[in-house]
Design a protein around this motif. Structure first.
Motif, mmCIF file in Angstrom:
data_model
loop_
_atom_site.group_PDB
_atom_site.id
_atom_site.type_symbol
_atom_site.label_atom_id
_atom_site.label_comp_id
_atom_site.label_asym_id
_atom_site.label_seq_id
_atom_site.Cartn_x
_atom_site.Cartn_y
_atom_site.Cartn_z
ATOM 1 N N GLN A 149 53.500 103.339 -43.535
ATOM 2 C CA GLN A 149 53.893 103.618 -42.157
ATOM 3 C C GLN A 149 54.741 102.463 -41.665
ATOM 4 O OE1 GLN A 149 50.383 104.278 -39.818
ATOM 5 N NE2 GLN A 149 49.831 106.108 -40.938
ATOM 6 N N GLU A 150 55.924 102.804 -41.231
ATOM 7 C CA GLU A 150 56.848 101.814 -40.692
ATOM 8 C C GLU A 150 57.052 102.136 -39.220
ATOM 9 O OE1 GLU A 150 61.495 101.061 -41.374
ATOM 10 O OE2 GLU A 150 60.281 100.889 -43.195
ATOM 11 N N VAL A 151 56.670 101.196 -38.360
ATOM 12 C CA VAL A 151 56.777 101.389 -36.916
ATOM 13 C C VAL A 151 57.773 100.379 -36.375
ATOM 14 C CG1 VAL A 151 55.512 101.387 -34.732
ATOM 15 C CG2 VAL A 151 54.370 102.144 -36.817
ATOM 16 N N LEU A 152 58.709 100.857 -35.588
ATOM 17 C CA LEU A 152 59.685 99.984 -34.936
ATOM 18 C C LEU A 152 59.561 100.207 -33.435
ATOM 19 C CD1 LEU A 152 62.077 98.012 -35.361
ATOM 20 C CD2 LEU A 152 63.572 100.007 -35.224
ATOM 21 N N VAL A 153 59.172 99.165 -32.723
ATOM 22 C CA VAL A 153 59.045 99.227 -31.266
ATOM 23 C C VAL A 153 59.800 98.038 -30.690
ATOM 24 C CG1 VAL A 153 57.468 99.180 -29.299
ATOM 25 C CG2 VAL A 153 56.797 100.354 -31.412
ATOM 26 N N ARG A 154 60.804 98.330 -29.893
ATOM 27 C CA ARG A 154 61.613 97.296 -29.236
ATOM 28 C C ARG A 154 62.104 96.244 -30.226
ATOM 29 N NH1 ARG A 154 57.351 97.239 -24.660
ATOM 30 N NH2 ARG A 154 58.074 99.008 -23.447
ATOM 31 N N LEU A 156 60.805 95.251 -33.009
ATOM 32 C CA LEU A 156 59.761 94.639 -33.838
ATOM 33 C C LEU A 156 59.260 95.667 -34.846
ATOM 34 C CD1 LEU A 156 57.889 92.254 -34.453
ATOM 35 C CD2 LEU A 156 56.336 93.160 -32.718
ATOM 36 N N LYS A 157 59.411 95.348 -36.133
ATOM 37 C CA LYS A 157 59.022 96.272 -37.196
ATOM 38 C C LYS A 157 57.696 95.849 -37.815
ATOM 39 C CE LYS A 157 60.858 97.081 -41.660
ATOM 40 N NZ LYS A 157 62.035 97.306 -42.495
ATOM 41 N N THR A 158 56.803 96.808 -37.959
ATOM 42 C CA THR A 158 55.522 96.595 -38.624
ATOM 43 C C THR A 158 55.402 97.611 -39.749
ATOM 44 O OG1 THR A 158 54.499 95.884 -36.552
ATOM 45 C CG2 THR A 158 53.020 96.515 -38.332
ATOM 46 N N VAL A 159 55.080 97.136 -40.948
ATOM 47 C CA VAL A 159 54.908 98.007 -42.100
ATOM 48 C C VAL A 159 53.454 97.924 -42.547
ATOM 49 C CG1 VAL A 159 55.581 98.476 -44.480
ATOM 50 C CG2 VAL A 159 57.296 97.709 -42.820
ATOM 51 N N THR A 160 52.804 99.065 -42.557
ATOM 52 C CA THR A 160 51.420 99.154 -43.023
ATOM 53 C C THR A 160 51.402 100.022 -44.268
ATOM 54 O OG1 THR A 160 50.620 98.991 -40.752
ATOM 55 C CG2 THR A 160 49.059 99.785 -42.406
ATOM 56 N N GLU A 161 50.827 99.483 -45.334
ATOM 57 C CA GLU A 161 50.702 100.231 -46.579
ATOM 58 C C GLU A 161 49.231 100.331 -46.945
ATOM 59 O OE1 GLU A 161 54.709 99.454 -49.022
ATOM 60 O OE2 GLU A 161 53.431 97.671 -48.816
ATOM 61 N N ALA A 162 48.840 101.503 -47.423
ATOM 62 C CA ALA A 162 47.438 101.724 -47.785
ATOM 63 C C ALA A 162 47.370 102.481 -49.103
ATOM 64 C CB ALA A 162 46.736 102.504 -46.689
ATOM 65 N N ARG A 163 46.394 102.111 -49.896
ATOM 66 C CA ARG A 163 46.074 102.831 -51.127
ATOM 67 C C ARG A 163 44.578 103.042 -51.151
ATOM 68 N NH1 ARG A 163 47.878 99.521 -56.019
ATOM 69 N NH2 ARG A 163 47.229 97.809 -54.721
ATOM 70 N N SER A 164 44.152 104.170 -51.678
ATOM 71 C CA SER A 164 42.716 104.391 -51.803
ATOM 72 C C SER A 164 42.403 105.233 -53.023
ATOM 73 C CB SER A 164 42.141 105.050 -50.548
ATOM 74 O OG SER A 164 42.597 106.371 -50.423
ATOM 75 N N VAL A 165 41.196 105.028 -53.511
ATOM 76 C CA VAL A 165 40.624 105.791 -54.607
ATOM 77 C C VAL A 165 39.278 106.277 -54.107
ATOM 78 C CG1 VAL A 165 39.728 105.671 -56.970
ATOM 79 C CG2 VAL A 165 41.752 104.337 -56.332
ATOM 80 N N SER A 166 39.013 107.568 -54.247
ATOM 81 C CA SER A 166 37.752 108.144 -53.761
ATOM 82 C C SER A 166 37.056 108.906 -54.871
ATOM 83 C CB SER A 166 38.020 109.102 -52.594
ATOM 84 O OG SER A 166 38.696 108.454 -51.553
ATOM 85 N N ARG A 167 35.730 108.897 -54.817
ATOM 86 C CA ARG A 167 34.902 109.631 -55.778
ATOM 87 C C ARG A 167 33.852 110.427 -55.006
ATOM 88 N NH1 ARG A 167 38.004 107.403 -58.906
ATOM 89 N NH2 ARG A 167 37.657 105.856 -60.503
ATOM 90 N N TRP A 168 33.618 111.656 -55.441
ATOM 91 C CA TRP A 168 32.596 112.514 -54.852
ATOM 92 C C TRP A 168 31.237 112.048 -55.355
ATOM 93 C CZ3 TRP A 168 29.271 116.344 -56.992
ATOM 94 C CH2 TRP A 168 28.718 117.239 -56.076
#
Length: 191
Positions: A149-154, A156-168
């Protein structure tokens, strides 16, 4: 491969397990208790998780949780979470309804039991959101996700990256399976 437009991208910012597009029934995942390990960075810096907070959990609990994560084959150093997923979490219509109105006209590519998504929202002259990622369910009991997710407000840029692994872990969200302490159902769950 199926390309779908439009679907609001709000579900991309939510837990993406149910994201797909109209006409597809669902991603093929089991309802019940899932354990997730995630790694989130903001502007390249790892965000602290429940195991990183000093004084948050007793050291013995942290070691037990890390041991359980290792036994479950989850990545070391990632943040654990328990989540109860209902059939709606994998249902297209429900995900579409939750996402409606947030960011119109994203591009989705569905291939088998995987979804790739990308969207761009302009919320004003000085605000922009760009979201992309993918989710894949394997054998009904394993899920991998990544997002950016790349957010640009006025300016100012913020980049948030996420990775996940899930198991039932099992069908009953109220019962801790072997290797998971009952108190972790509350400690590590979404509230």
């Amino acid at each position: 491969m199926k390309h779908c437009m439009p679907l609001a991208v709000g579900a991309c910012a939510l837990w993406i397990g149910g994201l797909a597009c109209a006409g597809e029934a669902s991603l093929n995942g089991r309802a019940g208790l899932w354990v997730e390990a995630s790694l989130v960075t903001m502007n390249g810096v790892k965000l602290p998780g429940v195991l990183d907070v000093q004084g948050g959990l007793a050291p013995a609990d942290v070691q037990q949780i890390r041991g359980a994560m290792k036994t479950l084959g989850l990545p070391e150093g990632w943040d654990p979470k328990l989540v109860c997923l209902t059939p709606d979490a994998f249902d297209v219509a429900v995900a579409t309804q939750k996402a409606a109105g947030v960011c119109p006209s994203p591009e989705l590519v569905i291939h088998g039991n995987s979804v790739k998504y990308q969207a761009r929202c302009e919320t004003g002259a000085d605000q922009r959101l760009v979201v992309s990622g993918d989710v894949s369910v394997q054998n009904e009991v394993e899920m991998t996700q990544s997002s950016r997710q790349e957010v640009l407000v006025r300016g100012l840029k913020t980049v948030t990256e996420a990775r996940s692994v899930s198991r039932w872990l099992g069908a009953d969200c109220s019962q801790a399976p072997k290797g998971i302490e009952p108190q972790w159902l509350q400690t590590l769950s979404d509230h």
